[in-house]
Motif scaffolding. Structure first.
Motif, short mmCIF file in Angstrom:
data_model
loop_
_atom_site.label_atom_id
_atom_site.label_comp_id
_atom_site.label_asym_id
_atom_site.label_seq_id
_atom_site.Cartn_x
_atom_site.Cartn_y
_atom_site.Cartn_z
N GLY A 199 -4.65 106.51 16.37
CA GLY A 199 -4.53 106.78 17.81
C GLY A 199 -4.04 105.54 18.53
O GLY A 199 -3.16 105.62 19.41
N LEU A 200 -4.57 104.38 18.15
CA LEU A 200 -4.11 103.11 18.74
C LEU A 200 -2.64 102.88 18.41
O LEU A 200 -1.88 102.39 19.24
CB LEU A 200 -4.93 101.94 18.20
N GLY A 201 -2.26 103.26 17.19
CA GLY A 201 -0.85 103.16 16.81
C GLY A 201 0.02 103.99 17.74
O GLY A 201 1.08 103.56 18.18
N ALA A 202 -0.47 105.20 18.07
CA ALA A 202 0.27 106.07 18.98
C ALA A 202 0.41 105.43 20.35
O ALA A 202 1.48 105.45 20.96
CB ALA A 202 -0.42 107.42 19.08
N VAL A 203 -0.69 104.83 20.84
CA VAL A 203 -0.63 104.14 22.14
C VAL A 203 0.44 103.05 22.08
O VAL A 203 1.27 102.92 22.98
CB VAL A 203 -2.01 103.53 22.50
N ALA A 204 0.43 102.30 20.96
CA ALA A 204 1.43 101.25 20.80
C ALA A 204 2.84 101.84 20.87
O ALA A 204 3.70 101.34 21.59
CB ALA A 204 1.21 100.53 19.47
N GLY A 205 3.06 102.93 20.13
CA GLY A 205 4.38 103.55 20.11
C GLY A 205 4.83 103.99 21.49
O GLY A 205 5.98 103.80 21.89
N ILE A 206 3.90 104.58 22.24
CA ILE A 206 4.22 105.07 23.58
C ILE A 206 4.60 103.90 24.49
O ILE A 206 5.58 103.95 25.23
CB ILE A 206 3.03 105.85 24.17
N MET A 207 3.80 102.83 24.40
CA MET A 207 4.02 101.71 25.30
C MET A 207 5.33 100.98 25.02
O MET A 207 6.00 100.52 25.94
CB MET A 207 2.86 100.69 25.16
N ILE A 208 5.66 100.84 23.72
CA ILE A 208 6.83 100.01 23.40
C ILE A 208 8.14 100.79 23.40
O ILE A 208 9.20 100.20 23.48
CB ILE A 208 6.65 99.30 22.04
N ALA A 209 8.05 102.13 23.37
CA ALA A 209 9.27 102.93 23.26
C ALA A 209 10.33 102.59 24.33
O ALA A 209 11.52 102.51 24.02
CB ALA A 209 8.94 104.41 23.27
N PRO A 210 9.93 102.37 25.61
CA PRO A 210 10.96 102.04 26.60
C PRO A 210 11.69 100.74 26.28
O PRO A 210 12.82 100.55 26.71
CB PRO A 210 10.17 101.90 27.90
N ILE A 211 11.07 99.82 25.53
CA ILE A 211 11.74 98.56 25.20
C ILE A 211 12.50 98.68 23.89
O ILE A 211 13.65 98.24 23.78
CB ILE A 211 10.70 97.41 25.11
N THR A 212 11.87 99.28 22.88
CA THR A 212 12.47 99.26 21.55
C THR A 212 13.34 100.47 21.26
O THR A 212 14.06 100.48 20.27
CB THR A 212 11.39 99.25 20.47
N MET A 213 13.25 101.53 22.08
CA MET A 213 13.84 102.83 21.77
C MET A 213 13.09 103.46 20.60
O MET A 213 12.35 102.78 19.91
CB MET A 213 15.33 102.73 21.44
#
Lengths: 292, 385
Positions: A199-213
């Motif tokens: 779940g924390l991984g998902a939070v990470a993915g959501i947060m970084i997606a605007p920067i990393t695509m």
């Protein structure tokens, strides 16, 4: 000179926050199960790509999409534990680690089939201009990540230190058998730890997606860097994950700025080797003698 | 124990027998003209391989619909290399030894093309690569050709434009893979010829997520323009970071991002970026009397009709390769040495990528018309004079 230094620092903070939020997932799982999940980067990828589907393609409001993505990836983590980890007959650490490596390859394949091979852009959460401080620019999304990482670390620390479930989870990691003798449902705790970490991984993915695509193969490199950050700070230590992430990110940015961009990754990994040589448990790592 | 040994022996015998079957050259293969295709249909370079595979199949189908070549049908045997050099070599072997093809089209990238070259030279089999690297046809190998523009021409196109604009100092930012390093070499070597000085020379990793540090370093060197050499998604990150840092000098990119996908993922940040591209991307804006107009329209409309999706700038490499083979195959009766000689004689073929004029000393064949400078304006490409 000052302006450049500040800009390198900000670049480091942006990357550092990304590494830190991924490192948090590694540390959380390690805290409860003594296991390193090399598929953590792929759960980050699932988080980012599911966000694209729910938020951008299905048009759900961002907070709702956020919650759904975290739940869905947490569920995937539970399935992963149930199907791949628990069914192992002789759960040696090395076997389990290799299973997680296999899972990462599997998840990457699933990501490619479901979402295709092209990177997808995700708009930032707030349409703000970059913030100018003394001639250097800081991304608003970096602040978002920074804030959320802080909240997560504080919340997880409280969870481990103040709640019975949290304490029980730490107990499982220290000695599974002893914890079981004390009446702690160790299997349930492992399952919960997996749900929490993915779940924390998902939070990470959501947060970084605007920067990393968001791409199907974004997880491998990010997972590796997140793992480095967790090792650097001390595996299992939440504040260590945070610190490790920022040290790694800032070291990389300074390396680019003052040495050479070709040596960026080399500098980061050299730093990791150096710290592990001097302090094998990482900067804030607990000495292994505490565990028996 | 005994039973186990027997089983191993049996497996061995069956294995040897099957291997024999596979590697026995088929004597009946010459009924059709078999053409091999090896493209990175999946994996990181799929943006190249996927349209190439589709374009090759389409060109072959079209030739067959017209009755083939000298009454013989063409047959395309296409494999997916996943962009991996090892798999590429294995598939090239299979094409040469098992499928008995007359020629190979592809591979899609330079790192996968280079190891295939010695195989084709040894087998005396024409190879028409779809990769950009200049090393493929330089030095010239008798059996090796290519249809993609070289980075030499891409760099020359950008620098010619810069020179006209009075740009003197240029900063480089190249991805640290084969595409980027090959581009970087050309960018460094040709700068002097166009009166340019390289004031900053940086690189980035293909999966890096933030390039503000490199851009800050470049800005410190006060260049008149920055050239970024890479393929998606890196250049999109560079474009976004440049906008965030409010960088004021113009940004140039390579033909590696000449696809609508780049505008899609870079969004607003792509506005004003300039890059060289083949005419295929801007075909609808070309005047009717443009010499490539007819060839481009035919390719684009056929591709849309066959696959329902728009063309990219890359499928044309494989399409041109098949069209060149069509010309060269006439009258050869499937003789590979004659086919090779004929490819060298192809003159004035106007294709999707440009006008091809092959000769014994020119195995790429493309002229200056293979690149145009475009600028991204309002989310689309605009040809610059």
């Amino acid at each position: 000179m000052m302006q450049e230094l500040l800009q390198y620092l900000f670049a480091g903070i942006t990357n550092g926050a990304i590494y830190a939020v991924i490192a948090l997932g590694f540390s959380t799982l390690y805290n409860a199960t003594d296991l390193i999940n090399f598929a953590q980067g792929e759960f980050v990828m699932l988080g980012a790509l599911l966000l694209v589907t729910l938020w951008l393609q299905l048009g759900l409001p961002l907070p709702l999409a956020f919650v759904l993505v975290v739940l869905a990836v947490g569920l995937a983590g539970i399935l992963f534990e149930r199907l791949a980890i628990r069914t192992v007959r002789k759960p040696d650490p090395i076997v389990l680690v290799i299973i997680t490596v296999g899972a990462s390859i599997f998840l990457r394949g699933v990501g490619m089939v479901v979402w295709g091979r092209d990177p997808m852009a995700v708009p930032p959460f707030s349409e703000l201009e970059s913030i100018e401080i003394a001639g250097a620019y800081l991304l608003p999304q970096s602040l978002w990540i920074f804030g959320i990482v802080m909240i997560l670390v504080v919340a997880l620390t409280l969870f481990y230190k103040r709640t019975l479930t949290g304490k029980a989870m730490s107990a499982c990691a220290i000695n599974k058998r002893a914890a079981s003798l004390l009446g702690i449902g160790t299997e349930r705790m492992t399952l919960m730890a997996f749900a929490l970490a993915t779940g924390l991984g998902a939070v990470a993915g959501i947060m970084i997606a605007p920067i990393t695509m968001a791409t199907y193969d974004m997880g491998s490199m990010l997972g590796l860097k997140g793992f480095c950050a967790a090792m650097l700070g001390g595996l299992g230590s939440l504040w260590g994950a945070l610190l490790g992430g920022f040290v790694l990110g800032i070291a990389e940015a300074m390396g680019v700025g003052f040495v050479s961009s070709g040596l960026k990754d080399a500098i980061a990994f050299l730093l990791l080797l150096l710290i592990l040589y001097i302090r094998p448990t990482g900067i804030l790592g607990v000495k292994s003698s505490h565990r028996f | 124990m005994k039973a186990g040994k027997l089983k191993v022996l049996a497996a061995l015998v069956v294995g040897v027998a099957m291997a024999g079957l596979i590697f026995t050259p088929s004597a009946f293969a010459q009924d059709t003209y078999k053409i091999g295709g090896i493209f990175a249909v999946s994996g990181g370079a799929s943006f190249l391989g996927d349209p190439e595979k589709k374009s090759m199949q389409m060109a072959v189908d079209q030739i067959n619909a017209k009755g083939g070549i000298d009454g013989r049908m063409l047959e395309a045997v296409i494999y997916d290399t996943k962009g991996d050099p090892t798999e590429t070599v294995q598939f090239a072997n299979k094409l040469i030894n098992k499928d008995n093809v007359l020629a190979i089209v592809g591979p899609s990238t330079t790192p996968t093309t280079m190891p295939v070259i010695p195989q084709c030279v040894r087998a005396q089999l024409p190879l028409i690569s779809c990769a950009a690297g200049n090393g493929i046809v330089n030095p010239i190998q008798p059996y090796v050709f290519k249809t993609a523009q070289s980075d030499i021409m891409a760099v020359a196109t950008i620098y010619t434009y810069m020179q006209k604009q009075g740009i003197k100092k240029v900063a480089l930012l190249c991805v640290d893979n084969g595409f980027g390093t090959s581009g970087a070499v050309q960018l460094r070597e040709q700068a002097g010829k166009f009166g340019l000085t390289v004031v900053s020379d940086e690189s980035y990793g293909g999966k890096d997520t933030d390039m503000t540090a490199q851009l800050t370093k470049a800005r410190k060197a006060a260049p008149d323009a920055l050239v970024c050499w890479g393929t998606n998604p890196g250049p999109a990150v560079v474009a976004k970071n440049a906008k965030q840092l409010k960088i004021e000098f113009p940004l140039f990119m390579s033909h590696g991002v000449a696809s609508p996908k780049f505008i899609d993922i870079a969004g607003d940040a792509s506005e004003g970026i300039m890059l060289p591209t083949g005419a295929v991307l801007v075909a609808d804006t070309l005047p009717q009397d443009h010499h490539q107009k007819a060839a481009l329209d035919a390719y684009i409309n056929d591709f849309k009709a066959a696959y329902g999706s728009g063309v990219s700038g890359f499928g044309g490499y494989a399409y041109d390769a098949i069209k060149i083979l069509e010309i060269a195959l006439k009258g050869t009766n499937g003789d590979k040495a004659m086919l090779r000689d004929n490819i060298e004689k192809v003159q004035g073929y106007v294709g999707v990528t440009g006008t091809f004029n092959f000769s014994p000393t020119e195995h790429n064949g493309l002229g200056e018309d293979s690149f145009l400078m475009v600028r991204i304006e309002n989310g689309t490409w605009k040809v610059m004079e």
